[in-house]
Scaffold this active site. Sequence first.
Site, PDB file in Angstrom:
ATOM      1  N   GLU A  33      -6.687 -12.716  -0.259  1.00  0.00           N
ATOM      2  CA  GLU A  33      -6.825 -12.385  -1.688  1.00  0.00           C
ATOM      3  C   GLU A  33      -8.217 -12.785  -2.164  1.00  0.00           C
ATOM      4  O   GLU A  33      -8.660 -13.902  -1.927  1.00  0.00           O
ATOM      5  CB  GLU A  33      -5.738 -13.106  -2.486  1.00  0.00           C
ATOM      6  CG  GLU A  33      -5.883 -13.023  -3.991  1.00  0.00           C
ATOM      7  CD  GLU A  33      -5.984 -11.604  -4.538  1.00  0.00           C
ATOM      8  OE1 GLU A  33      -5.118 -10.778  -4.265  1.00  0.00           O
ATOM      9  OE2 GLU A  33      -6.973 -11.318  -5.253  1.00  0.00           O
ATOM     10  N   GLY A  39      -2.088 -10.850  -8.181  1.00  0.00           N
ATOM     11  CA  GLY A  39      -2.699  -9.555  -8.489  1.00  0.00           C
ATOM     12  C   GLY A  39      -2.813  -9.283  -9.977  1.00  0.00           C
ATOM     13  O   GLY A  39      -2.773 -10.197 -10.804  1.00  0.00           O
ATOM     14  N   ALA A 113     -11.776  -9.025   1.819  1.00  0.00           N
ATOM     15  CA  ALA A 113     -11.477  -8.481   3.149  1.00  0.00           C
ATOM     16  C   ALA A 113     -12.052  -7.079   3.326  1.00  0.00           C
ATOM     17  O   ALA A 113     -12.103  -6.298   2.376  1.00  0.00           O
ATOM     18  CB  ALA A 113      -9.974  -8.443   3.349  1.00  0.00           C
ATOM     19  N   HIS A 444      32.468  -5.780 -24.473  1.00  0.00           N
ATOM     20  CA  HIS A 444      32.214  -5.537 -25.901  1.00  0.00           C
ATOM     21  C   HIS A 444      31.970  -6.860 -26.606  1.00  0.00           C
ATOM     22  O   HIS A 444      32.638  -7.835 -26.306  1.00  0.00           O
ATOM     23  CB  HIS A 444      33.428  -4.840 -26.515  1.00  0.00           C
ATOM     24  CG  HIS A 444      33.317  -4.643 -27.985  1.00  0.00           C
ATOM     25  ND1 HIS A 444      32.485  -3.694 -28.544  1.00  0.00           N
ATOM     26  CD2 HIS A 444      33.895  -5.296 -29.026  1.00  0.00           C
ATOM     27  CE1 HIS A 444      32.580  -3.760 -29.872  1.00  0.00           C
ATOM     28  NE2 HIS A 444      33.423  -4.735 -30.185  1.00  0.00           N
TER      29      HIS A 444
HETATM   30  C1  LIG Z   1      -1.925  -4.379 -18.845  1.00  0.00           C
HETATM   31  C2  LIG Z   1      -1.013  -3.934 -17.742  1.00  0.00           C
HETATM   32  C3  LIG Z   1       0.346  -4.036 -17.915  1.00  0.00           C
HETATM   33  C4  LIG Z   1       1.209  -3.650 -16.897  1.00  0.00           C
HETATM   34  N1  LIG Z   1       2.549  -3.765 -17.107  1.00  0.00           N
HETATM   35  C5  LIG Z   1       3.411  -3.389 -16.144  1.00  0.00           C
HETATM   36  C6  LIG Z   1       4.805  -3.531 -16.321  1.00  0.00           C
HETATM   37  O1  LIG Z   1       5.270  -3.993 -17.364  1.00  0.00           O
HETATM   38  N2  LIG Z   1       5.620  -3.170 -15.317  1.00  0.00           N
HETATM   39  C7  LIG Z   1       5.145  -2.653 -14.141  1.00  0.00           C
HETATM   40  O2  LIG Z   1       5.924  -2.332 -13.256  1.00  0.00           O
HETATM   41  N3  LIG Z   1       3.818  -2.510 -13.948  1.00  0.00           N
HETATM   42  C8  LIG Z   1       2.950  -2.864 -14.907  1.00  0.00           C
HETATM   43  N4  LIG Z   1       1.603  -2.743 -14.696  1.00  0.00           N
HETATM   44  C9  LIG Z   1       1.145  -2.209 -13.399  1.00  0.00           C
HETATM   45  C10 LIG Z   1       1.199  -3.294 -12.329  1.00  0.00           C
HETATM   46  O3  LIG Z   1       0.387  -4.369 -12.726  1.00  0.00           O
HETATM   47  C11 LIG Z   1       0.743  -2.742 -10.995  1.00  0.00           C
HETATM   48  O4  LIG Z   1       1.528  -1.609 -10.674  1.00  0.00           O
HETATM   49  C12 LIG Z   1       0.903  -3.757  -9.892  1.00  0.00           C
HETATM   50  O5  LIG Z   1       0.146  -4.904 -10.155  1.00  0.00           O
HETATM   51  C13 LIG Z   1       0.462  -3.156  -8.550  1.00  0.00           C
HETATM   52  O6  LIG Z   1       0.593  -4.091  -7.547  1.00  0.00           O
HETATM   53  P1  LIG Z   1      -0.345  -4.041  -6.237  1.00  0.00           P
HETATM   54  O7  LIG Z   1       0.105  -5.182  -5.395  1.00  0.00           O
HETATM   55  O8  LIG Z   1      -0.329  -2.689  -5.686  1.00  0.00           O
HETATM   56  O9  LIG Z   1      -1.800  -4.271  -6.772  1.00  0.00           O
HETATM   57  P2  LIG Z   1      -2.555  -5.458  -7.673  1.00  0.00           P
HETATM   58  O10 LIG Z   1      -1.552  -6.104  -8.516  1.00  0.00           O
HETATM   59  O11 LIG Z   1      -3.669  -4.727  -8.233  1.00  0.00           O
HETATM   60  O12 LIG Z   1      -2.979  -6.453  -6.549  1.00  0.00           O
HETATM   61  C14 LIG Z   1      -3.962  -6.151  -5.613  1.00  0.00           C
HETATM   62  C15 LIG Z   1      -4.642  -7.426  -5.200  1.00  0.00           C
HETATM   63  O13 LIG Z   1      -5.525  -7.141  -4.117  1.00  0.00           O
HETATM   64  C16 LIG Z   1      -6.710  -7.899  -4.265  1.00  0.00           C
HETATM   65  N5  LIG Z   1      -7.776  -7.228  -3.521  1.00  0.00           N
HETATM   66  C17 LIG Z   1      -8.309  -6.002  -3.751  1.00  0.00           C
HETATM   67  N6  LIG Z   1      -9.264  -5.719  -2.832  1.00  0.00           N
HETATM   68  C18 LIG Z   1      -9.322  -6.785  -2.001  1.00  0.00           C
HETATM   69  C19 LIG Z   1     -10.114  -7.096  -0.869  1.00  0.00           C
HETATM   70  N7  LIG Z   1     -11.012  -6.240  -0.382  1.00  0.00           N
HETATM   71  N8  LIG Z   1      -9.912  -8.288  -0.265  1.00  0.00           N
HETATM   72  C20 LIG Z   1      -8.988  -9.170  -0.743  1.00  0.00           C
HETATM   73  N9  LIG Z   1      -8.235  -8.929  -1.809  1.00  0.00           N
HETATM   74  C21 LIG Z   1      -8.378  -7.740  -2.437  1.00  0.00           C
HETATM   75  C22 LIG Z   1      -6.944  -7.912  -5.772  1.00  0.00           C
HETATM   76  O14 LIG Z   1      -7.768  -8.993  -6.146  1.00  0.00           O
HETATM   77  C23 LIG Z   1      -5.513  -8.038  -6.299  1.00  0.00           C
HETATM   78  O15 LIG Z   1      -5.141  -9.389  -6.495  1.00  0.00           O
HETATM   79  C24 LIG Z   1       0.701  -3.139 -15.685  1.00  0.00           C
HETATM   80  C25 LIG Z   1      -0.683  -3.034 -15.505  1.00  0.00           C
HETATM   81  C26 LIG Z   1      -1.529  -3.429 -16.512  1.00  0.00           C
HETATM   82  C27 LIG Z   1      -3.009  -3.324 -16.296  1.00  0.00           C
END
Ligand SMILES: Cc1cc2nc3c(=O)[nH]c(=O)nc-3n(C[C@H](O)[C@H](O)[C@H](O)COP(=O)(O)OP(=O)(O)OC[C@H]3O[C@@H](n4cnc5c(N)ncnc54)[C@H](O)[C@@H]3O)c2cc1C
Length: 468
Positions: A33, A39, A113, A444
């Site tokens: 990470e 994330g 990464a 209910h």
């Molecule tokens: C304001 C907001 C509100 C939201 N509310 C909701 C909600 O209520 N319900 C819902 O279901 N979804 C919601 N979402 C969407 C949700 O946050 C995402 O769908 C979810 O976080 C996706 O998960 P992920 O693991 O794919 O990616 P992310 O959560 O984006 O995690 C990816 C991680 O990979 C890391 N990373 C990236 N590239 C590299 C690299 N090269 N090397 C090492 N680490 C790396 C990043 O730093 C990050 O920590 C919301 C999004 C936002 C912006």
Amino acid sequence: MKTYDAIVIGAGPGGYPCAIRLAQLKQKTVCIEKESPGGVCLNWGCIPSKALIGAAHFYHKAKDADSMGIRIGSVEVDPGKLQDWKEGIVKRLTGGVRGLLKGNGADLVMGNARIVGPRQVEVTQADGTVEKLEATKAIVIATGSSTIELPSFKFDGKQIIGAKDAVSLREIPKRLLVIGGGIIGLELGMVYQGFGSELTVVEALPDLLTGTDPECTKIVERRLLKRGATIHKNAKAAGYERLADGSISVKIDQDGKQITANVDVVLVAIGMRPNSKNLGLEQVGVTIDQRGFVPTDRSCRTNVPSIYAVGDVSGVPMLAHKATKEGEIAAEVIAGHHAEKDWVAIPGAVFTDPEIASVGLTEAEAKAKGIEISVGKFPFAALGKAMAMNETEGFVKVIADKKTKQVLGVHMVGPDVSTMISEAALSLEMAAFLEDITLTVHPHPTLGESFMEAAAHAMGAAVHIMNR
Ligand SMILES: Cc1cc2nc3c(=O)[nH]c(=O)nc-3n(C[C@H](O)[C@H](O)[C@H](O)COP(=O)(O)OP(=O)(O)OC[C@H]3O[C@@H](n4cnc5c(N)ncnc54)[C@H](O)[C@@H]3O)c2cc1C
């Protein structure tokens, strides 16, 4: 070179559950990470925004308490204290992710990464140290997505902001303009509107919350307008000018006319783009589609057999629960178990006020597929529990195949429907018929009764409202 069975890149809701499940399945695993475990979801997405929404909801209830015979006196928000409270939640949860990874036996490495071979990853740590890691079985890309910036509205972190800054404001903007009437824009816009901001929404398309059941959207739009919002649809924010008093004059193109809105803060919420660049994917031959997503098969595998992709980076819907489910599937497959993406539908929730939640087909989608449908609808205004909660706006709508009576879609708008949608999702997964819902005894008085009544209404058998 350190060797693992699996290397997971990204510790968001896709990556960390994947790494935990891999470790549980006795795979030697490392999760890498570059920012903070949890994330977007835990650090500045789902959880922080829902903490603010929870506080805004409480604030409204307190302000409205008089109508229920409770006198509270003056109700004020302390934005600094609110942020401290929210940050405490984020800290607890992200600390929990670290603990769960460790407790299950997965390593966590902090660093950036890059994939340098079909089974090799290079990690650059904050101090510049570069380490090479090898995966005997698989690499999982769980790198998520990033906010899309508008070239004419470059973020300055103070007055032109994205969602990441918007969940950390320590001052309530007097006038807030949101570019993008989608989920993130309306959720955060309504938080600050609730705390007293004058809200303007600029949406390029003809409707807010495109893709959502239009009747549900109408209820939220009505609430926005009732609270004094200005909504410009079919409109584009073209640029801005800083005024002498420090405020911002936003130029809006609407129907060939140019209008301006003077505001204090602009929130750009036009969507998220997948993080598939600068990862080395092109060099190892992983396909990236035109929109930047990494396509996968039902096992979450990319076109390169040793490389998997899960979560936002692998496609829509960009939702945390979809990311987690994919992470778990990828882990099972890598560990040699049978698993695949075979869900019927992914539920979605919009945490506006009131909330919207949906699963399965909308009426328009069912009709476009040539399916003849029965629609049942039950309003919260007719439900005892909703009255007791003093939250009677909204309804539950159930869409079923007219001939077979199988449930095809459920759309809700109203109090706590984000919780209620899980029962509807289960109904779709289990291929339930309307009778399955109506024969299930619902306690209910609860909000859940409205789902049962809506299913009964679709059969012409609702008891607490008139059937057509
Ligand atoms: C304001 C907001 C509100 C939201 N509310 C909701 C909600 O209520 N319900 C819902 O279901 N979804 C919601 N979402 C969407 C949700 O946050 C995402 O769908 C979810 O976080 C996706 O998960 P992920 O693991 O794919 O990616 P992310 O959560 O984006 O995690 C990816 C991680 O990979 C890391 N990373 C990236 N590239 C590299 C690299 N090269 N090397 C090492 N680490 C790396 C990043 O730093 C990050 O920590 C919301 C999004 C936002 C912006």
